[in-house]
Design a protein around this motif. Sequence first.
Motif, mmCIF file in Angstrom:
data_model
loop_
_atom_site.group_PDB
_atom_site.id
_atom_site.type_symbol
_atom_site.label_atom_id
_atom_site.label_comp_id
_atom_site.label_asym_id
_atom_site.label_seq_id
_atom_site.Cartn_x
_atom_site.Cartn_y
_atom_site.Cartn_z
ATOM 1 N N GLY A 27 0.641 -1.226 -0.083
ATOM 2 C CA GLY A 27 -0.068 -0.261 0.136
ATOM 3 C C GLY A 27 0.757 1.228 0.106
ATOM 4 O O GLY A 27 0.467 2.263 -0.296
ATOM 5 N N ASP A 28 2.269 1.094 0.517
ATOM 6 C CA ASP A 28 3.176 2.181 0.404
ATOM 7 C C ASP A 28 3.504 2.369 -1.099
ATOM 8 O O ASP A 28 3.858 1.499 -1.672
ATOM 9 C CB ASP A 28 4.166 1.890 1.286
ATOM 10 N N GLU A 29 3.794 3.798 -1.552
ATOM 11 C CA GLU A 29 3.767 3.985 -2.870
ATOM 12 C C GLU A 29 5.364 3.498 -3.545
ATOM 13 O O GLU A 29 5.399 3.071 -4.484
ATOM 14 C CB GLU A 29 3.912 5.491 -3.209
ATOM 15 N N ILE A 30 5.943 3.582 -2.378
ATOM 16 C CA ILE A 30 7.621 3.281 -3.022
ATOM 17 C C ILE A 30 7.535 1.693 -2.625
ATOM 18 O O ILE A 30 8.107 1.012 -3.887
ATOM 19 C CB ILE A 30 8.639 3.820 -1.662
ATOM 20 N N GLN A 31 7.109 0.991 -1.915
ATOM 21 C CA GLN A 31 6.924 -0.485 -1.641
ATOM 22 C C GLN A 31 6.489 -0.950 -2.924
ATOM 23 O O GLN A 31 6.691 -1.995 -3.860
ATOM 24 C CB GLN A 31 6.452 -0.991 -0.446
ATOM 25 N N ALA A 32 5.041 -0.337 -3.254
ATOM 26 C CA ALA A 32 4.502 -0.684 -4.487
ATOM 27 C C ALA A 32 5.290 -0.793 -5.881
ATOM 28 O O ALA A 32 5.148 -1.628 -6.729
ATOM 29 C CB ALA A 32 3.135 0.365 -4.766
ATOM 30 N N GLY A 33 6.178 0.296 -5.987
ATOM 31 C CA GLY A 33 7.092 0.098 -7.126
ATOM 32 C C GLY A 33 8.104 -0.895 -6.953
ATOM 33 O O GLY A 33 8.623 -1.491 -8.022
ATOM 34 N N VAL A 34 8.554 -1.193 -5.963
ATOM 35 C CA VAL A 34 9.803 -2.297 -5.752
ATOM 36 C C VAL A 34 9.611 -3.508 -5.390
ATOM 37 O O VAL A 34 10.531 -4.455 -5.812
ATOM 38 C CB VAL A 34 10.848 -1.536 -4.988
ATOM 39 N N VAL A 35 8.309 -3.842 -4.618
ATOM 40 C CA VAL A 35 8.251 -5.324 -4.144
ATOM 41 C C VAL A 35 7.574 -5.984 -5.356
ATOM 42 O O VAL A 35 6.725 -5.703 -6.126
ATOM 43 C CB VAL A 35 7.205 -5.384 -3.046
#
Lengths: 382, 382
Positions: free
Chosen positions: B352-360
Amino acid sequence: MKVAVVKENAPGERRVALVPETVPRLIQAGLDVLVEAGAGDGAWFPDSAYSEAGAAIVKTDDLYKTADVILTVTRPDEAQVRRLRAGQAVFGMLSPLIDPRLARELAGKNVTAVSLDGLPRTLSRAQGMDALTSQANVAGYKAVLIAAAAYGRFFPLLITAAGTARPAKLLVLGTGVAGLQAIGTARRLGALVSGYDVRPASKGEVESLGATFIELTSVASAAGEGGYARELTEDERQAQQAELTSHIARHDVVITTAQVPGRRPPLLITEDAVKSMAAGSVIMDMGASELGGNVAGSVAGETVVTENGVTIIGAQNLPSTVPTASSSAYSRNISALLLHMTADGALKIDTGDEIQAGVVVAYDGVVVHPAVAQLIDLEGGR
Amino acid sequence: MKVAVVKENAPGERRVALVPETVPRLIQAGLDVLVEAGAGDGAWFPDSAYSEAGAAIVKTDDLYKTADVILTVTRPDEAQVRRLRAGQAVFGMLSPLIDPRLARELAGKNVTAVSLDGLPRTLSRAQGMDALTSQANVAGYKAVLIAAAAYGRFFPLLITAAGTARPAKLLVLGTGVAGLQAIGTARRLGALVSGYDVRPASKGEVESLGATFIELTSVASAAGEGGYARELTEDERQAQQAELTSHIARHDVVITTAQVPGRRPPLLITEDAVKSMAAGSVIMDMGASELGGNVAGSVAGETVVTENGVTIIGAQNLPSTVPTASSSAYSRNISALLLHMTADGALKIDTGDEIQAGVVVAYDGVVVHPAVAQLIDLEGGR
């Protein structure tokens, strides 16, 4: 008078003695210019550029048959020397003080030998003819590019989102022409630069380029003749080395430039000094040669990495690796000297002239240059 | 949580995911740091430097047995993937949009995959984690050093006793991070620099570095998502090429930087454009890859000289050739991301975190990244 440009034969040599830009200057002085086919290829000057400038492209045989003056960058090789005939003249960097046999051979063939490396460099009217300076200038520039490319970090201070990269600390040992150009180029790239030379007079030059001059207390002045540093005594060298080692150890990149014409280059960075440097450091040895170099363990033309992670680069004919720039400068040097020695469309040898006294090595069947003649006597080969 | 740094296995790869300087930051956050013996050797960071910073040097077997999170620069190879076990996480530049098979494999092993190349680059709080930017920055710097070393003349204007050398005219095609750093570095070296990009917004950035922005009239804006240029249509490319060729022909050195993630790079310099350049010109193709490059005739990792005397250098993993700088920056990026995803000493995945959504990319046995999952579906391999 027919002036001919030969294609250089030495391995890896890419320079050419005359570039198309200079051809009209010689033609204007009443000279004919011949160019050996392909002579400029290595420096990116095609035959067509010489033709357009007014030169005649000729085959090798025709060149040696018809030329009065032959222009070369380095020493002609054996095959080229065999082709020369009495009455011809050769202009080039003939290094007669490193190996005088060529001078003797040319004198024996009654070929006039003019060597640009004998030029009286401190004479201001000779500066436009100073090939050692122009080529050292190119070498100092290129040495920094090679060292920067071999170094694992940035040269400049860079502030980015990923943090700040500190600038490289670069030390130049020997601040003659090559050293000063190295300092200037490293400064352009943003390194923090220090310079050192045994001649205290170079302090001002170093500082004017935005670098720090390192002053050692262990060695007195060592300014020598002709713009060179004089050779140091063994005691002086040891004292210098001990003090320098502490400076070397705190630098990331060190460029050494110390050469003494015709002699083994002084060892400026000992094995201990190399060991004192951090892993990832880079040393560029511009003094590297077959006679040895300024750095323990350096090999001319090779890159070695020591056990403690120091990369030592042994330079080899750096000017040839920037062939367009070095040839263009050399072309201006050699044509200025040629025109200085030409009157009424013919070569006029006059060793009473201060410039000619320095450069004319062999004339009228005799090795006329005193230092070269002395060297031949010493070697017992006359 | 044990965070482990592996020794990179890819041929020629000299970078390391974590440098000693960053180790204390992770320890302070309550993490244990393990380093595979010799991991930092290629970037001049000896094991002893990691030990001194508080990391434990471990053997390869022990590393994979005990690590919770594994940090890498590039994609782990087959042997490394085999060693991974369920519950572990891998952080690195995994290029899942170029080849999604690794993501599928890691998901299948229930290994969490986090890829820094998926970072939302325009998000300001993510900038310290942006490895694509930090590595492109290094590449742009190095590209200029290599081009300058290959060029036969000087980059700067130099006025000497042997005459004046005009500055090199250098053109950078594509003024993203790498292009801007190339412009800055070439300017430092004294070249006359022009820049071109399909995004007109980059005009200001180019000009602020003292370079000239080339404005083409044939192509409308091509700004894309995530800070990249969008891919041009075929018509747009041809119109762009025709207009660009006239600009390319009057430059001495051209550096191309156009990449589209996961796709064949756009051809910016056609065969005709190469032929239009003067002998002695240099092209550095930073877009060179196995999929092709920005320049007709370029080969990644090789230097070719065309019949008309143009040297074309195909870049290959430039960041790895400046390993200390690139590793230092990458280390800051990856540790910032790791700490962002860590809470109370453990990894906390939250897409749900914008950064994690990109990298996970893979989590809990599933390829969770929509674009990667879509690519796998397209390739019919799920």
